[in-house]
Design a protein around this motif. Structure first.
Motif, short mmCIF file in Angstrom:
data_model
loop_
_atom_site.label_atom_id
_atom_site.label_comp_id
_atom_site.label_asym_id
_atom_site.label_seq_id
_atom_site.Cartn_x
_atom_site.Cartn_y
_atom_site.Cartn_z
N GLY A 25 -25.85 1.50 45.32
CA GLY A 25 -26.88 0.93 44.48
C GLY A 25 -27.44 -0.39 44.97
N SER A 26 -26.77 -1.01 45.93
CA SER A 26 -27.24 -2.31 46.41
C SER A 26 -26.64 -2.62 47.77
CB SER A 26 -26.85 -3.42 45.42
OG SER A 26 -25.44 -3.51 45.30
N ARG A 30 -26.80 0.56 49.85
CA ARG A 30 -28.21 0.98 49.70
C ARG A 30 -28.86 1.16 51.07
NH1 ARG A 30 -31.61 -1.57 44.84
NH2 ARG A 30 -33.35 -0.12 44.74
N GLY A 51 -28.07 2.76 37.04
CA GLY A 51 -29.46 2.34 37.19
C GLY A 51 -29.79 1.96 38.62
N ASN A 52 -28.89 1.22 39.26
CA ASN A 52 -29.11 0.84 40.65
C ASN A 52 -29.04 2.06 41.58
OD1 ASN A 52 -29.54 -1.86 40.15
ND2 ASN A 52 -27.46 -2.49 40.66
N GLU A 54 -29.84 5.09 40.77
CA GLU A 54 -31.07 5.85 40.57
C GLU A 54 -32.24 5.21 41.31
OE1 GLU A 54 -30.23 7.88 36.19
OE2 GLU A 54 -31.15 5.89 36.30
N LYS A 55 -32.29 3.89 41.35
CA LYS A 55 -33.33 3.22 42.11
C LYS A 55 -33.20 3.52 43.59
CE LYS A 55 -33.82 -0.65 38.86
NZ LYS A 55 -33.57 -2.11 38.65
N ALA A 56 -31.96 3.49 44.09
CA ALA A 56 -31.73 3.78 45.51
C ALA A 56 -32.14 5.22 45.84
CB ALA A 56 -30.26 3.56 45.87
N ALA A 58 -34.31 7.05 44.16
CA ALA A 58 -35.76 7.18 44.00
C ALA A 58 -36.50 6.68 45.23
CB ALA A 58 -36.21 6.41 42.76
N GLU A 59 -35.96 5.66 45.88
CA GLU A 59 -36.59 5.15 47.11
C GLU A 59 -36.58 6.20 48.21
OE1 GLU A 59 -35.28 0.46 46.46
OE2 GLU A 59 -34.27 1.70 47.95
#
Length: 260
Positions: A25-26, A30, A51-52, A54-56, A58-59
């Motif tokens: 996630g980070s 990531r 949440g993190n 999912e952001k990773a 999605a990128e």
């Protein structure tokens, strides 16, 4: 058709590998997720912060899924592996990257709860994920594990006692797994990052001043602050066919810090 169904179908029609990355996630995790996706791998971005993760994912797009995992809990790890296998059918690369810092406190000043938390996540967590994934690698006769250790895994003065012990342990896990399965098609190596720009650095506000002062002679030897992408690039190499005869290697990625 749902996004998960699209991913599952595309994975069936592709020879691309599946990379399971914890702490995705980070930071370094990531960057690893992005780097493996860039070479065509399908990625499981696993993190305790969904949440993190999912952001990773999605990128990356449809080549990635996000899964919440607490690597310190066996049930959570087993669920992660079940979900990965349910969607992709295999795990080709495992990056044991998730981890936490300690407070840099000296041994006598280290709270037992800090010791327990850091060892449980960094060391036991690495074991639990490896323990859950290796049987599936053995079943298909191949697999690569890349562990994120640390400069503190080969030094005594780069971190507090809990983090130092945990990362020395990750180095030991790496060597043991490499030796145990060298004849079974499984390789296991570790990277040793020096200081790197990641979210973990936010914990610096909790560092123990006396511990930091004692560690300063070693910390001050560092010559650079790395980017997460520099760590990810080495992980991709270690997982690649170009490193097919590299097994049990402990690779400093520290700009020369360990050479001093």
């Amino acid at each position: 058709m749902t996004r998960i169904e699209r991913i599952a179908m595309s994975s069936t029609d592709s020879d691309s590998r599946v990379a399971l990355i914890t702490g995705a996630g980070s930071g370094i995790g990531r960057a690893m997720a992005q780097a493996f996706a860039a070479i065509g791998a399908r990625v499981v971005a696993a993190d305790i912060d969904l949440g993190n993760a999912e952001k990773a994912a999605a990128e990356i797009g449809d080549a990635a899924i996000a899964v919440r995992v607490d690597i310190s809990e066996q049930a959570s790890v087993n669920d992660l592996v079940r979900r990965t296998l349910g969607i992709f059918g295999r795990v080709d690369v495992l990056c044991n990257n998730a981890g936490v810092l300690d407070t840099m406190a000296l041994p006598a000043d280290t709270p037992i709860e800090v010791w327990d938390r850091v060892l449980r996540i960094n060391l036991t967590g690495t074991f639990l994920v490896t323990h859950a994934v290796v049987p599936h690698m053995l079943a298909k006769g191949s697999g690569v594990i890349v562990n994120t250790a640390s400069e503190a895994g080969i030094r005594g003065g780069a971190a507090g006692i809990a983090y130092t012990a945990s990362k020395h342990g990750v180095v030991g896990i790496t060597k043991n797994v490499a030796w145990a399965y060298a004849n079974e098609g499984i390789r296991c190596n570790a990277i040793l990052p020096g200081p790197t720009l990641t979210g973990v650095a936010a914990e610096a506000a909790n560092f123990d001043p006396a511990g930091v002062a004692r560690l300063q002679p070693i910390i001050s030897l560092n010559q650079s602050i790395a980017q997460p992408e520099q760590m990810a690039a080495v992980a991709v190499f270690l997982a690649s066919d170009a490193a097919s005869n590299v097994n049990g290697a402990i690779v400093p990625v520290d700009g020369g810090w360990s050479a001093g």
